[in-house]
Design an enzyme around this catalytic site. Structure first.
Site, mmCIF file in Angstrom:
data_model
loop_
_atom_site.group_PDB
_atom_site.id
_atom_site.type_symbol
_atom_site.label_atom_id
_atom_site.label_comp_id
_atom_site.label_asym_id
_atom_site.label_seq_id
_atom_site.Cartn_x
_atom_site.Cartn_y
_atom_site.Cartn_z
ATOM 1 N N SER A 60 0.826 -1.209 0.000
ATOM 2 C CA SER A 60 0.000 0.000 0.000
ATOM 3 C C SER A 60 0.857 1.255 0.000
ATOM 4 C CB SER A 60 -0.944 0.003 1.197
ATOM 5 O OG SER A 60 -0.223 -0.014 2.415
ATOM 6 N N GLU A 61 2.050 1.194 0.613
ATOM 7 C CA GLU A 61 2.939 2.352 0.605
ATOM 8 C C GLU A 61 4.402 1.924 0.518
ATOM 9 O OE1 GLU A 61 2.186 5.479 0.409
ATOM 10 O OE2 GLU A 61 0.017 5.355 0.790
ATOM 11 N N THR A 62 5.167 2.680 -0.240
ATOM 12 C CA THR A 62 6.625 2.594 -0.254
ATOM 13 C C THR A 62 7.159 3.981 0.067
ATOM 14 O OG1 THR A 62 6.697 0.789 -1.861
ATOM 15 C CG2 THR A 62 8.667 2.167 -1.660
#
Length: 220
Positions: free
Chosen positions: A53-55
């Site tokens: 969902s996030e990097t």
């Protein structure tokens, strides 16, 4: 041709006490000239490759204090902010020793009370304020004490700082393996707070008492 240095990364499960729980995020370090020159398309491609969902990408900012620029990417777009990826980044910075996790934490309650802050130096720090804290002694009714300084905002020392205890609750929860605290802010005025860390809802609840000391009217 010299071999190109790779990008160091970590995958961290944020808001979790064990692996494979919580919210996973990739944390990537862009720590040399080559990494700093990678374009946005490359960053987005890597985020898509991780497919989390996030990097989060951290780039060091040169200066007297350890600072990092943060950027957050979903698999398809850059976003303005992401809470769990920021927590994951902080976890990596502290756990790898890139930032000393003991910088605001002093050895004793007495050390916090006796501290003489260098306000001119604190005002140069790239942050809203600085807090110091220490665990209370075993026989104390309190769990920890703290002080908070924010000279950049015209507050040399804040008497009692609710927002600071949101961070302190998380820190002392990891140290003491508990979620409920009785805290004392050791300013010249002093103040007490009851603090509860709700890990499931990812929030901190603060409770305290208040006393009315003045009442009147403003006539102009």
């Amino acid at each position: 041709m010299a071999e190109k240095k790779g990008v160091k990364y970590f995958v961290v499960d944020a808001f979790a006490e064990s692996a494979f729980k919580g919210n996973p995020a990739a944390v990537c370090f862009l720590d040399d000239d080559n990494d700093n020159q990678r374009d946005d398309a490359w960053l987005q491609s890597l985020a898509a490759e991780f497919n989390l969902s996030e990097t989060c990408f951290l780039t060091p900012i040169i200066g007297d204090f350890p600072r990092f620029r943060l950027r957050w990417f979903t698999p398809v777009a850059e976003v303005d902010l992401c809470g769990h990826a920021t927590l994951a980044s902080a976890h990596v910075l502290f756990s790898t020793g890139l930032i000393d996790s003991e910088t605001v934490v002093l050895s004793s309650w007495e050390a916090v009370i006796e501290l003489q802050p260098r306000l001119d130096e604190i005002s140069k720090c790239p942050c809203e304020g600085m807090m110091v804290s220490a665990a209370a002694s075993a026989e104390s009714t309190y769990d920890f004490c703290s002080r908070y300084f924010a000279p950049r905002f015209g507050i040399n020392e804040d008497p009692v700082t609710g927002s600071a205890h949101c961070a302190l609750a998380h820190y002392w929860s990891l140290k003491m393996n508990k979620c409920d605290f009785f805290a004392y802010q050791a300013s010249s005025r002093g103040g007490t707070l009851k603090v509860h860390l709700d890990k499931e809802k990812q929030r901190v609840l603060l409770r305290g008492k208040a006393v009315t000391v003045m009442e009147g009217y403003v006539l102009v």
